[in-house]
Design a protein around this motif. Structure first.
Motif, mmCIF file in Angstrom:
data_model
loop_
_atom_site.group_PDB
_atom_site.id
_atom_site.type_symbol
_atom_site.label_atom_id
_atom_site.label_comp_id
_atom_site.label_asym_id
_atom_site.label_seq_id
_atom_site.Cartn_x
_atom_site.Cartn_y
_atom_site.Cartn_z
ATOM 1 N N LEU A 64 0.839 -1.190 0.000
ATOM 2 C CA LEU A 64 0.000 0.000 0.000
ATOM 3 C C LEU A 64 0.875 1.242 0.000
ATOM 4 C CD1 LEU A 64 -2.623 -1.272 2.599
ATOM 5 C CD2 LEU A 64 -2.700 -1.449 0.108
ATOM 6 N N PHE A 65 1.029 1.851 -1.160
ATOM 7 C CA PHE A 65 1.815 3.073 -1.301
ATOM 8 C C PHE A 65 0.924 4.282 -1.041
ATOM 9 C CE2 PHE A 65 4.001 -0.068 -3.831
ATOM 10 C CZ PHE A 65 5.345 0.207 -3.655
ATOM 11 N N LEU A 66 1.508 5.318 -0.484
ATOM 12 C CA LEU A 66 0.787 6.577 -0.286
ATOM 13 C C LEU A 66 1.408 7.657 -1.155
ATOM 14 C CD1 LEU A 66 -0.036 7.065 3.517
ATOM 15 C CD2 LEU A 66 -1.640 6.826 1.621
ATOM 16 N N THR A 67 0.564 8.372 -1.885
ATOM 17 C CA THR A 67 1.057 9.473 -2.701
ATOM 18 C C THR A 67 1.197 10.732 -1.853
ATOM 19 O OG1 THR A 67 -1.107 10.339 -3.352
ATOM 20 C CG2 THR A 67 -0.219 8.500 -4.641
ATOM 21 N N GLU A 68 1.904 11.708 -2.400
ATOM 22 C CA GLU A 68 2.006 13.006 -1.748
ATOM 23 C C GLU A 68 0.659 13.723 -1.842
ATOM 24 O OE1 GLU A 68 5.042 14.362 -0.280
ATOM 25 O OE2 GLU A 68 5.315 12.181 -0.404
ATOM 26 N N PRO A 69 0.273 14.457 -0.795
ATOM 27 C CA PRO A 69 -0.953 15.263 -0.886
ATOM 28 C C PRO A 69 -0.801 16.284 -2.006
ATOM 29 C CG PRO A 69 -0.144 15.140 1.382
ATOM 30 C CD PRO A 69 0.942 14.588 0.519
ATOM 31 N N GLY A 70 -1.910 16.612 -2.655
ATOM 32 C CA GLY A 70 -1.847 17.570 -3.750
ATOM 33 C C GLY A 70 -3.072 18.445 -3.812
ATOM 34 N N GLU A 71 -2.956 19.570 -4.489
ATOM 35 C CA GLU A 71 -4.083 20.483 -4.638
ATOM 36 C C GLU A 71 -5.219 19.812 -5.380
ATOM 37 O OE1 GLU A 71 -6.761 23.334 -6.328
ATOM 38 O OE2 GLU A 71 -5.361 22.150 -7.531
ATOM 39 N N GLY A 72 -4.879 18.966 -6.370
ATOM 40 C CA GLY A 72 -5.903 18.283 -7.146
ATOM 41 C C GLY A 72 -6.665 17.232 -6.382
ATOM 42 N N THR A 73 -6.202 16.861 -5.192
ATOM 43 C CA THR A 73 -6.910 15.908 -4.344
ATOM 44 C C THR A 73 -7.300 16.544 -3.014
ATOM 45 O OG1 THR A 73 -4.823 15.037 -3.464
ATOM 46 C CG2 THR A 73 -5.748 13.932 -5.382
ATOM 47 N N ALA A 74 -7.429 17.864 -3.022
ATOM 48 C CA ALA A 74 -7.855 18.613 -1.823
ATOM 49 C C ALA A 74 -6.928 18.351 -0.641
ATOM 50 C CB ALA A 74 -9.303 18.270 -1.461
ATOM 51 N N GLY A 75 -5.630 18.204 -0.922
ATOM 52 C CA GLY A 75 -4.662 18.004 0.143
ATOM 53 C C GLY A 75 -4.627 16.596 0.699
ATOM 54 N N ARG A 76 -5.283 15.660 0.030
ATOM 55 C CA ARG A 76 -5.311 14.278 0.517
ATOM 56 C C ARG A 76 -4.199 13.459 -0.119
ATOM 57 N NH1 ARG A 76 -9.868 11.500 -1.651
ATOM 58 N NH2 ARG A 76 -9.711 12.990 -3.375
ATOM 59 N N PRO A 77 -3.541 12.586 0.644
ATOM 60 C CA PRO A 77 -2.745 11.534 -0.001
ATOM 61 C C PRO A 77 -3.703 10.472 -0.524
ATOM 62 C CG PRO A 77 -2.696 11.245 2.372
ATOM 63 C CD PRO A 77 -3.481 12.508 2.116
ATOM 64 N N ILE A 78 -3.329 9.804 -1.594
ATOM 65 C CA ILE A 78 -4.153 8.732 -2.163
ATOM 66 C C ILE A 78 -3.393 7.418 -2.013
ATOM 67 C CG2 ILE A 78 -5.305 7.869 -4.224
ATOM 68 C CD1 ILE A 78 -6.506 10.461 -3.226
ATOM 69 N N MET A 79 -4.088 6.402 -1.545
ATOM 70 C CA MET A 79 -3.457 5.094 -1.382
ATOM 71 C C MET A 79 -3.466 4.351 -2.717
ATOM 72 S SD MET A 79 -4.266 2.112 1.400
ATOM 73 C CE MET A 79 -3.710 3.152 2.752
ATOM 74 N N TRP A 80 -2.282 3.886 -3.107
ATOM 75 C CA TRP A 80 -2.121 3.110 -4.338
ATOM 76 C C TRP A 80 -1.718 1.682 -3.984
ATOM 77 C CZ3 TRP A 80 1.125 6.298 -8.446
ATOM 78 C CH2 TRP A 80 0.349 7.381 -8.889
ATOM 79 N N PRO A 81 -2.647 0.732 -3.963
ATOM 80 C CA PRO A 81 -2.254 -0.671 -3.735
ATOM 81 C C PRO A 81 -1.656 -1.276 -4.995
ATOM 82 C CG PRO A 81 -4.627 -0.503 -4.001
ATOM 83 C CD PRO A 81 -4.095 0.901 -4.067
ATOM 84 N N ARG A 82 -0.547 -1.985 -4.821
ATOM 85 C CA ARG A 82 0.085 -2.697 -5.940
ATOM 86 C C ARG A 82 0.323 -4.134 -5.503
ATOM 87 N NH1 ARG A 82 -1.743 -0.375 -9.400
ATOM 88 N NH2 ARG A 82 -0.347 -1.362 -10.905
ATOM 89 N N GLY A 83 0.064 -5.064 -6.408
ATOM 90 C CA GLY A 83 0.157 -6.475 -6.059
ATOM 91 C C GLY A 83 1.532 -6.868 -5.552
ATOM 92 N N ARG A 84 1.567 -7.476 -4.396
ATOM 93 C CA ARG A 84 2.804 -8.002 -3.806
ATOM 94 C C ARG A 84 2.571 -9.480 -3.539
ATOM 95 N NH1 ARG A 84 7.236 -5.722 -0.777
ATOM 96 N NH2 ARG A 84 8.034 -7.149 0.801
ATOM 97 N N VAL A 85 2.500 -10.239 -4.635
ATOM 98 C CA VAL A 85 2.113 -11.641 -4.596
ATOM 99 C C VAL A 85 2.405 -12.198 -5.985
ATOM 100 C CG1 VAL A 85 -0.269 -11.129 -5.337
ATOM 101 C CG2 VAL A 85 0.180 -13.186 -3.978
ATOM 102 N N LEU A 86 2.537 -13.496 -6.103
ATOM 103 C CA LEU A 86 2.692 -14.074 -7.436
ATOM 104 C C LEU A 86 1.506 -13.648 -8.307
ATOM 105 C CD1 LEU A 86 3.971 -17.696 -6.660
ATOM 106 C CD2 LEU A 86 5.299 -15.765 -7.537
#
Length: 534
Positions: A64-86
């Motif tokens: 579960l990666f977290l992005t930097e907060p941004g103006e385009g997301t109203a100051g929210r970080p967005i969680m980016w899940p990426r598969g960590r499995v075969l």
């Protein structure tokens, strides 16, 4: 500790990496090592199609990666899940199988990716596909990756498609055929009962090959060089460092976040960034980690008047039993669905040359996010995202620790046209809801609701509540110019013996879901490696 030598080392057993491992190890004389940071995909929820609701944010299978907060997301970080499995993200994604517009790949070639036009890549799409609808000009039927038409009938979803046609969009029976324009039922990466993943399709059937070594729990830490020749890979496993030599090539298939991270950790990236962290510069490559793109969606939710939503079905013991029986005996029903059942592509007023600029994803359910309980009312969701956002983000390592997540700045909506296009897509969805075939099915627009009547309030709703469609790409761009990270054969510029083969190579994001194109990149990338060998 140094392991034995191999001909090829592949980092990442995801969508592309599994195909590359399969194709390279088909030659018994080639010794192939496949490294995967995650573990086994032997879990029921990773196999059941609708199980992605439980697995996509589960830390056992996803990083579960977290992005930097941004103006385009109203100051929210967005969680980016990426598969960590075969199987990587193909083991946890929403299963929608759509390649994107033909023009997407023609754009790649126009942007310098020679040999990647639609005509060039179509044979590679067809090679890996086993479409249950049969072989055609556009589809393959003899490959390993199973693709099926939607096998669930929901009256509200059917009514939405009818309403979209009334709005003026053409009906489209095959989004992987002549065009993505229009509305209809999605194809999904499933077989008769189970999810198709890169691991189940390409890795498990060949896992017993004597010349293929698959190592799980192995987090790659850097590529090793002798001068400018990539010679091996180092990884961390159970707290210890290991390494292996590659006599021919090393392939990074770690994904759009971790392939550029690994390049930077290995001395290939922006020189100032690397020197600032004390990393020796092998190649000053300013664009490693740049060109980051993603699809960002805004979801509109209405409350249905009748209990025909999946929200209602999951709370009925009778309906749950019916779903299970449908899946078990007929391979049909709600347990076979993905993240979208119907949808399509449309043109807002900002589209050019009649080419769709928004994609729709429609589900007869509503939820705050996968993994959380469905809403207690009869919800129906339609989301919109831009096909090709103009904004570009960046990724950069923060430290020399390979376990430290990089700094991810998506830069969503930096370009005003991106905001206008998304709002245009939301307006189209509202218009579809009001068409004759659908308007009597619902009574309340729950989100964004009556407090968002116009463009300014719709944009504010989107930036405060929207989020990723899990389609990050582009951070190791291929091209013919000197600044491109890779050449069109996916070789890292400035060094020998090193390629990147995954979604990070895309010069521009595809217009729709990205997994089908990522699989194609693996198929074509493997062919490029094999052609160099011969």
């Amino acid at each position: 500790m140094v392991a034995k030598g191999y001909d090829y080392i592949i980092v990442g057993a995801g969508s592309a990496g599994c195909i590359v491992a399969n194709r390279l190890s088909a030659d018994p004389a080639c010794r192939v090592l496949l490294l995967e940071a995650g573990g086994s995909d032997r879990n029921f929820w990773l196999k059941l199609p609708v199980g992605y609701y439980r697995s996509i944010y589960d830390g056992r299978f996803s990083r579960l990666f977290l992005t930097e907060p941004g103006e385009g997301t109203a100051g929210r970080p967005i969680m980016w899940p990426r598969g960590r499995v075969l199987g990587g993200s193909s083991s946890i994604n929403g299963l929608i199988f759509i390649r994107g517009q033909h023009e997407d790949f023609d754009d790649w070639e126009r942007l310098g990716a020679t040999g990647w036009s639609y005509r060039d890549v179509l044979p590679h799409f067809r090679k890996y596909e086993r479409y249950r609808g049969g072989e055609s000009q556009y589809h393959g039927a003899l490959g390993e990756f199973e693709v099926s038409d939607l096998r669930n009938d929901n009256p509200a979803a059917a009514a939405w498609v009818a309403a979209a046609v009334e709005f003026g969009l053409p009906h489209n029976d095959d989004f992987n055929g002549a065009t993505t324009h229009g509305v209809g039922r999605y194809q999904l990466g499933i077989g008769r009962h189970w999810r198709s993943s890169a691991a189940s399709a390409f890795l498990r059937p060949v896992a017993q090959r004597a010349n293929l070594t698959v190592m799980t729990g192995a987090h790659a830490s850097r590529v090793l060089f002798s001068g400018r020749k990539a010679t091996g890979v180092e990884w961390i496993r159970q707290g210890q460092r290991f390494g292996a030599q590659a006599d021919r090539e090393i392939v990074l298939s770690a994904g759009a976040l971790q392939s550029p991270q690994l390049l930077q950790l290995s001395g290939i990236g922006p020189a100032d960034l690397l020197r600032g962290l004390g990393i020796g510069v092998v190649v000053d490559a300013p664009e490693v980690g740049s060109n980051l793109q993603d699809h960002y969606q805004a979801r509109l939710i209405v409350r249905l008047k009748r209990p025909i939503s999946l929200n209602d079905q999951v709370r009925s013991p009778y309906q749950l039993a019916k779903m299970s029986a449908e899946w078990l005996f007929a391979g049909r029903g709600p347990l076979t669905v993905g993240a979208g059942q119907v949808g399509g592509a449309a043109c807002t007023e900002y589209a050019t040359a009649g080419r769709p600029d928004v994609q729709f994803n429609v589900m007869p359910l509503s939820v705050d996010k996968p993994g959380e309980p469905l809403h207690r009312y009869s919800g129906f969701t339609a989301s919109a995202w831009q096909c090709h956002a103009r904004s570009r983000g960046t990724l950069a390592i923060r430290s020399t620790d390979p376990l430290d997540q990089p700094r991810i700045a998506p830069n969503y909506f930096a370009e005003e046209i991106d905001r206008k296009t998304l709002v245009g897509g939301m307006n189209i969805l509202r218009d579809i809801f009001r068409q004759k075939s659908f308007r009597d099915l619902w009574d309340i627009e729950v989100a964004p609701g009556p407090e968002a009547p116009g463009p300014a309030s719709l944009w504010e709703f989107a930036r405060r509540t929207g989020g990723t469609v899990f389609h990050c790409v582009g951070t190791c761009r291929m091209g013919s110019d000197d600044r491109a990270v890779l050449d069109p054969d996916l070789r890292v510029r400035g060094v020998d013996g090193l390629r990147v083969i995954d979604a990070s190579v895309m010069p521009q994001i595809t217009s729709a879901n990205t997994n089908a194109a990522s699989l194609m990149i693996g198929e074509k990338g493997a062919a490029l490696v094999l052609s160099a060998k011969s």
